[in-house]
Design a protein around this motif. Sequence first.
Motif, short mmCIF file in Angstrom:
data_model
loop_
_atom_site.label_atom_id
_atom_site.label_comp_id
_atom_site.label_asym_id
_atom_site.label_seq_id
_atom_site.Cartn_x
_atom_site.Cartn_y
_atom_site.Cartn_z
N GLU A 1 3.91 4.42 15.40
CA GLU A 1 2.46 4.55 15.17
C GLU A 1 2.07 6.02 15.07
O GLU A 1 1.18 6.38 14.31
CB GLU A 1 1.67 3.86 16.28
CG GLU A 1 1.73 2.36 16.16
CD GLU A 1 0.70 1.65 17.03
OE1 GLU A 1 -0.50 1.87 16.86
OE2 GLU A 1 1.13 0.86 17.88
N SER B 1 -0.45 4.01 2.42
CA SER B 1 -0.15 3.76 3.83
C SER B 1 1.32 4.08 4.13
O SER B 1 1.64 4.66 5.18
CB SER B 1 -0.42 2.31 4.21
OG SER B 1 -1.78 2.05 4.18
N GLU B 2 2.20 3.71 3.21
CA GLU B 2 3.62 4.02 3.43
C GLU B 2 3.85 5.53 3.38
O GLU B 2 4.70 6.06 4.10
CB GLU B 2 4.50 3.32 2.39
CG GLU B 2 4.60 1.83 2.66
CD GLU B 2 5.70 1.16 1.85
OE1 GLU B 2 6.88 1.54 1.97
OE2 GLU B 2 5.37 0.23 1.09
N SER C 1 0.83 -1.21 0.00
CA SER C 1 0.00 0.00 0.00
C SER C 1 0.86 1.26 0.00
O SER C 1 1.44 1.63 1.03
CB SER C 1 -0.93 0.01 1.22
OG SER C 1 -1.55 1.29 1.32
N GLY D 1 2.67 7.33 11.50
CA GLY D 1 1.58 6.93 10.61
C GLY D 1 0.30 7.71 10.87
O GLY D 1 -0.37 8.16 9.94
N GLN E 1 -1.42 10.28 8.25
CA GLN E 1 -2.78 9.95 7.84
C GLN E 1 -3.73 11.11 8.16
O GLN E 1 -4.56 11.49 7.32
CB GLN E 1 -3.23 8.69 8.56
CG GLN E 1 -4.52 8.09 8.03
CD GLN E 1 -4.86 6.79 8.73
OE1 GLN E 1 -4.48 6.57 9.88
NE2 GLN E 1 -5.57 5.92 8.03
N LYS F 1 -7.56 5.58 16.62
CA LYS F 1 -6.27 4.90 16.76
C LYS F 1 -6.21 4.22 18.12
O LYS F 1 -6.62 4.81 19.13
CB LYS F 1 -5.11 5.90 16.64
CG LYS F 1 -4.97 6.49 15.25
CD LYS F 1 -4.57 5.45 14.23
CE LYS F 1 -4.74 5.92 12.81
NZ LYS F 1 -4.81 4.81 11.85
N TYR G 1 1.69 7.80 4.43
CA TYR G 1 1.30 8.35 5.74
C TYR G 1 2.48 8.29 6.71
O TYR G 1 2.81 9.27 7.38
CB TYR G 1 0.14 7.55 6.36
CG TYR G 1 -1.15 7.51 5.59
CD1 TYR G 1 -1.52 8.54 4.74
CD2 TYR G 1 -2.02 6.42 5.72
CE1 TYR G 1 -2.71 8.48 4.03
CE2 TYR G 1 -3.22 6.37 5.02
CZ TYR G 1 -3.56 7.39 4.18
OH TYR G 1 -4.74 7.33 3.50
N LEU H 1 -10.54 6.49 -0.02
CA LEU H 1 -10.10 6.41 1.38
C LEU H 1 -11.32 6.27 2.29
O LEU H 1 -12.46 6.42 1.83
CB LEU H 1 -9.30 7.67 1.74
CG LEU H 1 -8.17 8.04 0.78
CD1 LEU H 1 -7.55 9.38 1.16
CD2 LEU H 1 -7.11 6.95 0.77
N GLU I 1 -11.04 9.63 13.09
CA GLU I 1 -10.15 8.51 12.79
C GLU I 1 -9.68 7.94 14.13
O GLU I 1 -9.12 8.65 14.96
CB GLU I 1 -8.98 8.97 11.92
CG GLU I 1 -8.02 7.87 11.51
CD GLU I 1 -8.65 6.75 10.65
OE1 GLU I 1 -9.73 6.97 10.06
OE2 GLU I 1 -8.05 5.67 10.59
#
Lengths: 138, 138
Positions: free
Chosen positions: B70, A69-70, A66, B73, B77, B60, A72, B36, B58
Amino acid sequence: MSAKDRYHRIVRRAIESDGWEITHDPYPLQAGGYDLEIDLGAEKIIAAEREGQKIAVEIKSFLGPSKISEFYGALGQFITYRAALKIQDSDRTLYLAVPNTLYEKFFINLFIQDLIKQNQVDLITYDIEQEKIDRWQP
Amino acid sequence: MSAKDRYHRIVRRAIESDGWEITHDPYPLQAGGYDLEIDLGAEKIIAAEREGQKIAVEIKSFLGPSKISEFYGALGQFITYRAALKIQDSDRTLYLAVPNTLYEKFFINLFIQDLIKQNQVDLITYDIEQEKIDRWQP
């Protein structure tokens, strides 16, 4: 050799070919009590332009399934490292290095280009076969 | 039920308890040719303040071993979704929902707080046991 290590060596050689001396591999970065690492630190040694300029380069291969995703993770990491670098070594410019093939497939997308500009992400693209730097953006 | 699904249900119920109607689960988002999804869309129905306000959330869980990875990301995102939301539905505010225990351990760090402020990340923290929203930041 893992793909990650292979890409690391390719980018290291490509940056050296471009007239930079690798000064850190990796470049250590402390921030908020965290010990972080940027893949490479380098200083320009050849040519009048950029002479003495210092950079740090975070290398991304984007080999996973993805790309978004990478992206992000790469964007969040770039922004975090840049903030840490501004405190620790404010003369050093951070670059995100991505394969030129990935750039042409993914980063060329207008929505992604807008995100790159809005967040002032400095990019290097590298040619895997030639082991050369293709593009500095901006 | 996966941990991801469990946290999704907890946050959904917590937002409903806070006087919001869930209007989308998930909230679909198109950007740059990508389909998305933001975890939830909601609209305020109870109380005069915020009435009619629209949000996207969103969720998490930060259950993995490296909180900082994390965070990269989640930050990337959030920034990507916010840019897409601004084009598609500019009246809707994006929030990142994180467990209150994780907030107290990780997000309270001054370096992370600075990143949150610099990048204008709007946060909700949720109490897993009570299934309640603890904090809206800012």
